[in-house]
Design an enzyme around this catalytic site. Structure first.
Site, mmCIF file in Angstrom:
data_model
loop_
_atom_site.group_PDB
_atom_site.id
_atom_site.type_symbol
_atom_site.label_atom_id
_atom_site.label_comp_id
_atom_site.label_asym_id
_atom_site.label_seq_id
_atom_site.Cartn_x
_atom_site.Cartn_y
_atom_site.Cartn_z
ATOM 1 N N PHE A 83 -16.580 7.344 0.185
ATOM 2 C CA PHE A 83 -15.801 8.012 1.413
ATOM 3 C C PHE A 83 -14.837 8.507 0.924
ATOM 4 O O PHE A 83 -14.152 8.040 0.057
ATOM 5 C CB PHE A 83 -15.532 6.853 2.413
ATOM 6 C CG PHE A 83 -16.784 6.575 3.588
ATOM 7 C CD1 PHE A 83 -17.860 6.049 3.406
ATOM 8 C CD2 PHE A 83 -16.606 7.257 4.812
ATOM 9 C CE1 PHE A 83 -18.823 6.121 4.233
ATOM 10 C CE2 PHE A 83 -17.396 7.119 5.702
ATOM 11 C CZ PHE A 83 -18.504 6.679 5.406
ATOM 12 N N ASP B 224 -5.338 0.785 -3.156
ATOM 13 C CA ASP B 224 -5.197 1.020 -4.710
ATOM 14 C C ASP B 224 -4.314 0.260 -5.719
ATOM 15 O O ASP B 224 -4.624 0.144 -6.936
ATOM 16 C CB ASP B 224 -4.773 2.589 -4.904
ATOM 17 C CG ASP B 224 -5.778 3.508 -4.546
ATOM 18 O OD1 ASP B 224 -7.000 3.285 -4.798
ATOM 19 O OD2 ASP B 224 -5.766 4.417 -3.490
ATOM 20 N N LYS C 96 -15.848 10.215 -10.123
ATOM 21 C CA LYS C 96 -16.343 9.066 -10.137
ATOM 22 C C LYS C 96 -17.806 8.857 -10.026
ATOM 23 O O LYS C 96 -18.280 7.864 -9.755
ATOM 24 C CB LYS C 96 -15.852 8.029 -8.626
ATOM 25 C CG LYS C 96 -14.195 8.244 -8.687
ATOM 26 C CD LYS C 96 -13.561 7.349 -7.661
ATOM 27 C CE LYS C 96 -12.119 7.749 -7.296
ATOM 28 N NZ LYS C 96 -11.599 6.771 -6.586
ATOM 29 N N LYS D 198 -13.138 13.819 -6.217
ATOM 30 C CA LYS D 198 -13.566 12.506 -6.011
ATOM 31 C C LYS D 198 -14.778 12.221 -6.335
ATOM 32 O O LYS D 198 -15.293 11.366 -7.319
ATOM 33 C CB LYS D 198 -13.256 11.912 -4.624
ATOM 34 C CG LYS D 198 -12.133 10.689 -4.904
ATOM 35 C CD LYS D 198 -11.546 10.284 -3.491
ATOM 36 C CE LYS D 198 -10.203 10.284 -3.284
ATOM 37 N NZ LYS D 198 -9.565 10.122 -2.143
ATOM 38 N N LYS E 197 7.060 -18.741 0.864
ATOM 39 C CA LYS E 197 7.601 -17.559 1.208
ATOM 40 C C LYS E 197 8.787 -17.113 0.692
ATOM 41 O O LYS E 197 9.713 -17.713 0.284
ATOM 42 C CB LYS E 197 7.808 -17.994 2.734
ATOM 43 C CG LYS E 197 8.244 -16.861 3.447
ATOM 44 C CD LYS E 197 8.425 -17.566 5.086
ATOM 45 C CE LYS E 197 9.002 -16.287 6.088
ATOM 46 N NZ LYS E 197 9.709 -16.841 7.074
ATOM 47 N N ASN F 115 -4.245 -1.692 4.994
ATOM 48 C CA ASN F 115 -4.016 -0.441 5.734
ATOM 49 C C ASN F 115 -4.710 -0.762 7.128
ATOM 50 O O ASN F 115 -5.270 -1.733 7.414
ATOM 51 C CB ASN F 115 -4.890 0.557 4.982
ATOM 52 C CG ASN F 115 -6.447 0.103 4.751
ATOM 53 O OD1 ASN F 115 -7.171 -0.142 5.542
ATOM 54 N ND2 ASN F 115 -6.434 -0.078 3.279
#
Ligand code: PMT
Length: 404
Positions: free
Chosen positions: A321, A277, A339, A335, A287, A208
């Site tokens: 976060f 995730d 958690k 969240k 490859k 990301n």
């Protein structure tokens, strides 16, 4: 933070003395005023004229210089300064300060002052490893001096090892720390930062846009406020701040292992990393060739690191976060509760100036006391300090261990 601060830079006689010119410029660029004291041997490596030109102030080199009576110069400089920085600090000057020896203007001035003082050792690796030098460094740290670790790398004596003058941005960070309240002293803070990379094959991976900036800002802020910081970072393109321990990982599984190993020692855990995730079920050994047709990629869940910490009984203060694109606060709150976090920092990818990559963020802090604090756009460094402020106030309300 260094604006209008008066810094006395003490330069001693090592090859890294030439870097003091750049350091003087950096202090001035940050808004500080600089006066320089050089030992006699420092003047062999770099001229007083260079430092005088850059600092736009007289440079002090001896006890008996013309201009000022010798018995006043050290007192005047000691009173003028808001802080002292000794860079480079040789083994010799470190030994003198630690032993209470004052035989030149620099050591006499240091003995006559009680201002915050930063020691930036730079010397040959064997000199640095010398047990007396190490003992002297410990003595200085124990007496309240802020002592930096030398950098590791190529040394002037053609060996590679510890002993380099710390990098200039690192010295600036430590100088700022001299002016920062040490309200995290005694705390062990664990910070995660950056993205994870989940390999498909040896050349491709899923990741990301996290740059690591938010997590690095938190690690730096906690370090500057006196905490012992462990930073666990995914792959980034920026240099991590100089904190006690930096552990680089690549995948979510590696981050999970590193965090679970370190978290029981931490009193505060801040998870700013953007953890993938999912990961490809199999990472191909070679490859993947395109002439074999479009491969389907089977994904499997990665461990939820923060949920695993949240499930532990004696966790420290756990701060997560939430990066959302819709229903920011509702999703973040859910969240946090699901958690078992104590606090969550919500940021919305859709807000201009928030989230990935930039130097700013727009955050809302939510905690288990039911408080919601929405902050305007600010630098990630400022946001990091505001998060630490909130952690402090959360701890104060919850008692020393911050337990629910
Ligand atoms: O690095 P920058 O470019 O400065 O960008 C900063 C940031 C946008 C990455 C940062 O501000 C941020 O929001 N980080 C968390 C991003 C994220 O993964 O959010 P999430 O809502 O998917 O995860 C919630 C929390 O669970 C996070 O604390 C995350 O670290 C944690 N998590 C997520 C998945 C997982 N498998 N394990 C986790 O521990």
């Amino acid at each position: 933070m260094l604006k209008n601060k008066k810094i006395v830079l003490g330069i001693t006689g090592g090859i890294a003395a030439y870097k003091a010119a750049e350091l003087t410029r950096a202090f001035i660029k940050a808004g500080a005023e600089v006066k320089v004291i050089m030992t006699q041997s420092a003047t062999e490596f770099i001229t007083p004229l260079t430092l005088r030109t850059l600092s736009k102030n007289p440079v002090y080199t001896g006890m008996f210089e013309s201009g000022e009576p010798y018995d006043m110069a050290h007192i005047a400089l000691a009173e003028w300064a808001d802080a002292f920085v000794i860079a480079p600090a040789t083994g010799n000057v470190i030994g003198k300060i630690a032993s209470g020896i004052a035989d030149d203007l620099l050591t006499t001035t240091l003995m006559a002052q009680n201002k915050p003082t930063l020691i930036c050792p730079a010397m040959n690796d064997k000199m640095l490893a010398n047990p007396f030098v190490q003992e002297n460094l410990r003595k200085l740290a124990g007496a309240g001096y802020r002592v930096m670790q030398s950098g590791v790398g190529e040394l002037a004596c053609n060996v590679t090892g510890p002993g380099r003058l710390p990098e200039i941005p690192e010295i600036l960070d430590e100088l700022e720390a001299l002016f920062t309240v040490q309200d995290f002293a005694g705390q062990k803070v664990l910070v995660t930062a950056g993205p994870t990379q989940e390999p498909l094959d040896p050349v491709r991976y899923i990741t990301n846009h996290s740059s690591g900036k938010m997590g690095y800002a938190l690690a730096k802020a906690a370090h500057q406020r006196g905490a012992k910081v462990t930073l666990i970072s995914g792959p980034t393109k920026i240099a991590p701040p100089k904190v006690e321990t930096v552990i680089f990982v690549r995948t979510a599984q590696e981050m999970h292992r590193a965090v679970m190993d370190a978290c029981s020692k931490a009193s505060v855990i801040i998870k700013a990393a953007a953890v993938a995730d999912y990961r490809p079920r199999v990472a191909a050994g070679e490859k993947i060739k395109k002439d074999r047709g479009l491969p389907g990629i089977e994904l499997v869940r990665n461990p939820d690191i923060i949920a695993d910490i949240g499930a532990k009984k004696n966790k420290g203060i756990l701060v997560g976060f939430a990066m959302e694109t819709q229903d920011l606060l509702a999703n973040a709150r859910q969240k946090m509760i699901r958690k078992n976090m104590d606090m969550i920092i919500a940021n919305n990818l859709r807000d201009e100036g928030a989230g990935f990559e930039g130097d700013t963020n727009i955050i809302t802090i939510l905690d288990r006391l039911g408080r919601t604090v929405a902050l305007d756009k600010m630098t990630k460094q400022e946001a990091a300090h505001r998060i630490l402020d909130h952690i402090r106030s959360f701890k104060a309300k919850k008692g020393p261990a911050g337990k629910k």
